[in-house]
Design a protein around this motif. Structure first.
Motif, mmCIF file in Angstrom:
data_model
loop_
_atom_site.group_PDB
_atom_site.id
_atom_site.type_symbol
_atom_site.label_atom_id
_atom_site.label_comp_id
_atom_site.label_asym_id
_atom_site.label_seq_id
_atom_site.Cartn_x
_atom_site.Cartn_y
_atom_site.Cartn_z
ATOM 1 N N GLY A 70 15.572 -12.801 -59.082
ATOM 2 C CA GLY A 70 16.430 -12.889 -60.736
ATOM 3 C C GLY A 70 14.963 -13.794 -61.198
ATOM 4 N N ARG A 71 15.805 -14.514 -62.502
ATOM 5 C CA ARG A 71 14.673 -15.524 -62.658
ATOM 6 C C ARG A 71 15.079 -16.661 -62.562
ATOM 7 N N ALA A 72 15.292 -17.231 -61.033
ATOM 8 C CA ALA A 72 15.484 -18.337 -60.892
ATOM 9 C C ALA A 72 13.868 -19.389 -60.684
ATOM 10 N N VAL A 73 13.199 -19.139 -59.981
ATOM 11 C CA VAL A 73 11.810 -18.787 -60.106
ATOM 12 C C VAL A 73 10.963 -18.903 -61.399
ATOM 13 N N TYR A 74 10.177 -17.872 -61.377
ATOM 14 C CA TYR A 74 9.508 -17.898 -62.113
ATOM 15 C C TYR A 74 10.485 -17.532 -63.303
ATOM 16 N N GLY A 75 9.823 -17.999 -64.703
ATOM 17 C CA GLY A 75 11.283 -18.027 -65.834
ATOM 18 C C GLY A 75 12.131 -18.471 -65.854
ATOM 19 N N GLY A 76 12.817 -19.540 -64.810
ATOM 20 C CA GLY A 76 13.670 -20.756 -64.594
ATOM 21 C C GLY A 76 12.740 -22.058 -64.405
ATOM 22 N N ILE A 77 12.221 -22.215 -63.379
ATOM 23 C CA ILE A 77 12.337 -23.475 -63.478
ATOM 24 C C ILE A 77 10.240 -23.530 -63.842
ATOM 25 N N TYR A 78 9.883 -22.004 -63.371
ATOM 26 C CA TYR A 78 8.408 -22.029 -63.568
ATOM 27 C C TYR A 78 8.117 -21.090 -65.096
ATOM 28 N N GLU A 79 7.342 -21.733 -66.172
ATOM 29 C CA GLU A 79 6.760 -20.454 -67.134
ATOM 30 C C GLU A 79 5.821 -21.700 -67.630
ATOM 31 N N ARG A 83 34.337 -34.017 -42.582
ATOM 32 C CA ARG A 83 33.346 -33.187 -42.193
ATOM 33 C C ARG A 83 32.023 -32.124 -43.566
ATOM 34 N N VAL A 84 31.831 -32.316 -44.229
ATOM 35 C CA VAL A 84 31.678 -31.618 -45.708
ATOM 36 C C VAL A 84 30.457 -32.513 -45.655
ATOM 37 N N LYS A 85 28.779 -32.112 -45.077
ATOM 38 C CA LYS A 85 28.441 -33.956 -45.591
ATOM 39 C C LYS A 85 26.424 -32.877 -46.407
ATOM 40 N N ILE A 86 26.668 -31.937 -46.658
ATOM 41 C CA ILE A 86 25.955 -30.763 -47.714
ATOM 42 C C ILE A 86 27.365 -29.765 -48.156
ATOM 43 N N ALA A 87 27.060 -29.149 -49.289
ATOM 44 C CA ALA A 87 26.945 -29.123 -50.049
ATOM 45 C C ALA A 87 26.056 -28.051 -51.551
ATOM 46 N N CYS A 88 25.941 -26.670 -51.781
ATOM 47 C CA CYS A 88 24.937 -26.617 -52.718
ATOM 48 C C CYS A 88 25.920 -25.819 -53.418
ATOM 49 N N LEU A 89 26.224 -26.252 -54.582
ATOM 50 C CA LEU A 89 26.154 -25.453 -55.559
ATOM 51 C C LEU A 89 25.546 -23.695 -55.816
ATOM 52 N N ALA A 90 25.268 -22.222 -55.554
ATOM 53 C CA ALA A 90 24.255 -21.473 -55.832
ATOM 54 C C ALA A 90 24.497 -20.709 -57.034
ATOM 55 N N GLN A 91 24.010 -21.086 -57.993
ATOM 56 C CA GLN A 91 22.249 -21.691 -57.348
ATOM 57 C C GLN A 91 22.556 -22.718 -58.672
ATOM 58 N N LEU A 92 21.423 -22.470 -58.844
ATOM 59 C CA LEU A 92 20.996 -23.786 -59.906
ATOM 60 C C LEU A 92 20.651 -23.514 -61.266
ATOM 61 N N VAL A 93 19.275 -22.193 -61.578
ATOM 62 C CA VAL A 93 18.623 -22.122 -63.063
ATOM 63 C C VAL A 93 18.610 -20.589 -62.504
ATOM 64 N N ASN A 94 19.180 -19.436 -64.405
ATOM 65 C CA ASN A 94 19.432 -18.286 -64.422
ATOM 66 C C ASN A 94 20.100 -17.622 -63.452
ATOM 67 N N VAL A 95 20.378 -18.263 -62.055
ATOM 68 C CA VAL A 95 20.437 -16.851 -60.932
ATOM 69 C C VAL A 95 22.384 -17.671 -60.514
ATOM 70 N N ILE A 96 23.174 -17.005 -60.986
ATOM 71 C CA ILE A 96 24.957 -17.002 -61.126
ATOM 72 C C ILE A 96 24.449 -19.107 -60.834
ATOM 73 N N ALA A 97 24.092 -19.575 -61.999
ATOM 74 C CA ALA A 97 23.507 -21.024 -61.850
ATOM 75 C C ALA A 97 24.124 -21.756 -63.567
ATOM 76 N N PRO A 98 24.387 -23.002 -62.517
ATOM 77 C CA PRO A 98 24.718 -24.024 -64.193
ATOM 78 C C PRO A 98 23.553 -24.493 -65.757
ATOM 79 N N ILE A 99 22.497 -23.790 -65.255
ATOM 80 C CA ILE A 99 21.051 -23.857 -66.517
ATOM 81 C C ILE A 99 21.046 -22.863 -66.643
ATOM 82 N N MET A 100 20.705 -22.860 -67.681
ATOM 83 C CA MET A 100 20.126 -21.456 -68.128
ATOM 84 C C MET A 100 18.635 -21.057 -68.897
ATOM 85 N N THR A 101 17.885 -20.151 -69.239
ATOM 86 C CA THR A 101 17.206 -20.607 -70.251
ATOM 87 C C THR A 101 16.640 -19.020 -70.649
ATOM 88 N N VAL A 102 15.606 -19.304 -72.296
ATOM 89 C CA VAL A 102 15.945 -18.053 -72.446
ATOM 90 C C VAL A 102 13.893 -18.537 -72.309
#
Ligand code: AHR
Length: 495
Positions: free
Chosen positions: A30-39, A339-358
């Motif tokens: 989706g727009r996670a990389v292109y249009g998300g972190i990178y524009e 026991r849980v040492k790593i966890a990743c909120l999926a995902q970070l930008v635009n795609v099921i994400a806490p951060i959105m971009t216009v």
């Protein structure tokens, strides 16, 4: 008013939180990389085309580790497509999500972005269409200092020093029939073992995450973990877990109780890991990497144009009840910090994400941004055993659901933090007995709540449901009484 009692003792500890429990995930999707972190061309874009407004929000969240480049995407990805001069990179049909991948961003550009947000790479290798050879070459490209074909290629591409990426995922959701190159546990177990061997021969300092079940409802859940680990127990360090929840039935009491399943999921996986370890007479314990978790259902089946470049996909708009469940999921992960040492909120930008971009416009915070932010700010330290005696409710899918989901964290010199979700439709009083502590003041008390559980944020409106300060608490010695409003996410910090 309903009343809950909570007891902790400073000496009764679960574990110190590994900061990587506050990790996240960015997939070429989706727009996670292109249009998300990178524009490139965006008013805040830097010389490399990365949006500074997005960088600022990611830094606000203090995300320590980010999984990349997938996800389902990785199972059809050739990492070599994303290195070298951008003009020479191939456009590819991206089969996992039915789009066109331009490869304008590859691992070197993403690593550059990670430096800007102070996060570590969690790199996934393709075990769908590829295997042992490509994985070892990728480790050589990224982590070997110099003097070999792939390390010299990296240097030729302008990256003199090796990255030293530490955490690597052995494929993604290989148990899922939707996965490109889906495998049986036997096939994957063998491939993961042999791939792990050569990756660690190339760089013995790396840590490896083997794919567990895609979710607890997979028909092979349990036997998948046992059989895969039977093969690769000695070669890997973490077992991966994924889980998403939704409320398509609009049954909020059941939705807010989903973390009871998450709790059972973690307990079952820990048991399976230890069963295999016991069978092997191993002294080693496999830790968990819960590297995809979130609410995901709002955007399911949203249309997009096939083979287009970076269309809007999986753009869930989150509401208040989603934020409450995310808070509860964070509490559940932290409760298993041993026991849980790593966890990743999926995902970070635009795609099921806490951060959105216009496009060309602002970046904004979804409702789920806030529990994630506050857990990242206050959840670091030693997680204490938290004995909770809460009134309970029955609902369509569960019985005996505690209204109160809470956890206490010893932040050392900074005091103690309390995270709490009230799942109920009425306010609740919680009495905390903080044994072994002599708190002086309640330094912070915030509440995130509202009358409309379906209320959500939008661009330019990302403070609407943000946590607000509360004074509804009373501290006497080590006894703290807190009022938790109906259906609320609450954070307190005591000095
Ligand atoms: O995060 C979205 C997708 O969910 C990932 O690509 C996949 O691993 C999971 O099924």
């Amino acid at each position: 008013m309903k009343q809950a009692k909570v007891k902790i003792h400073k000496d009764f500890q679960i574990a110190r939180t590994d900061p990587r429990i506050f990790g996240s995930f960015i997939e070429h999707l989706g727009r996670a990389v292109y249009g998300g972190i990178y524009e490139p061309g965006h008013p805040t874009a830097d010389a490399s085309g990365f949006r500074q407004d997005v960088i600022d929000l990611v830094k606000e969240l203090n995300v320590p580790i980010i999984r990349y480049p997938g996800g389902n995407f990785v199972s059809g990805y050739n990492w070599e497509d994303g290195i070298g001069p951008v003009a020479d990179r191939p456009r590819r049909l991206e089969l996992a999500w039915g789009v066109t991948e331009t490869n304008e961003i590859g691992l070197n550009e993403f690593a550059q972005w990670l430096q800007k947000v102070n996060a570590e790479m969690m790199m996934a290798v393709n075990l769908g269409t590829r295997g042992v050879d490509e994985a070892r070459q990728l480790v050589e490209y990224c982590n070997h200092p110099a003097g070999s074909y792939y390390s010299d290629l990296r240097i030729k591409h302008g990256v003199k020093d090796p990255y030293g990426f530490k955490v690597w995922c052995l494929g993604n959701e290989m148990d899922g029939p939707w996965q490109i190159g889906h495998k049986t546990a036997q096939e994957y177990g063998r491939l993961a073992t042999e791939t792990a061997k050569v990756m660690k021969m190339t760089d013995p300092s790396i840590e490896l995450v083997v794919s567990g079940s895609s979710n607890i409802n997979m028909p092979t859940f349990g036997s998948w973990e046992a059989e895969v680990l039977d093969h690769c127990y000695d070669q890997v360090d973490y077992l991966s877990m994924h889980q998403y929840y939704g409320n398509a039935e609009n049954d909020t009491p059941s939705f807010l109780a989903r973390t009871l399943d998450m709790e059972a999921f973690i307990d079952n996986v820990v048991s399976t890991c230890d069963y295999v370890g016991g069978k092997k007479h191993s002294k080693k314990k496999i830790m968990l990497s819960f590297d995809e978790w979130n609410v995901w259902f709002h955007s399911k089946n949203a249309p997009f144009e096939p083979w287009s470049e970076a269309p809007a996909q999986l753009e869930d708009i989150y509401n208040l009840e989603d934020a409450l469940l995310v808070g509860s999921m964070l509490i559940t992960l932290l409760r298993h910090a041993d026991r849980v040492k790593i966890a990743c909120l999926a995902q970070l930008v635009n795609v099921i994400a806490p951060i959105m971009t216009v496009k060309g416009g602002p970046a904004w915070r979804q409702t789920i941004f806030y529990p994630y932010l506050q857990a990242s700010q206050h959840g670091r330290g030693t997680v204490l055993q938290t004995l909770t005696d809460s009134p309970k409710y029955d609902c369509k899918e569960y019985t005996d659901v505690p209204y109160l989901d809470t956890l206490v964290i010893d932040n050392g010199m900074d005091g103690i933090s309390i995270l709490a979700v009230n799942r109920g439709e009425e306010a609740l009083t919680a009495d905390y007995e903080l044994n072994g502590f002599t708190p002086e003041t309640v330094r912070l008390h915030t509440v995130m709540t509202g009358s409309d559980m379906k209320a959500a944020h939008g661009a330019g409106q990302d403070q609407l449901l943000a946590p607000v300060n509360s004074r509804d608490h009373r501290l006497e010695g080590n006894q703290l009484e807190v009022l938790l409003p109906a259906r609320s996410w609450n954070v307190l910090q005591l000095s």
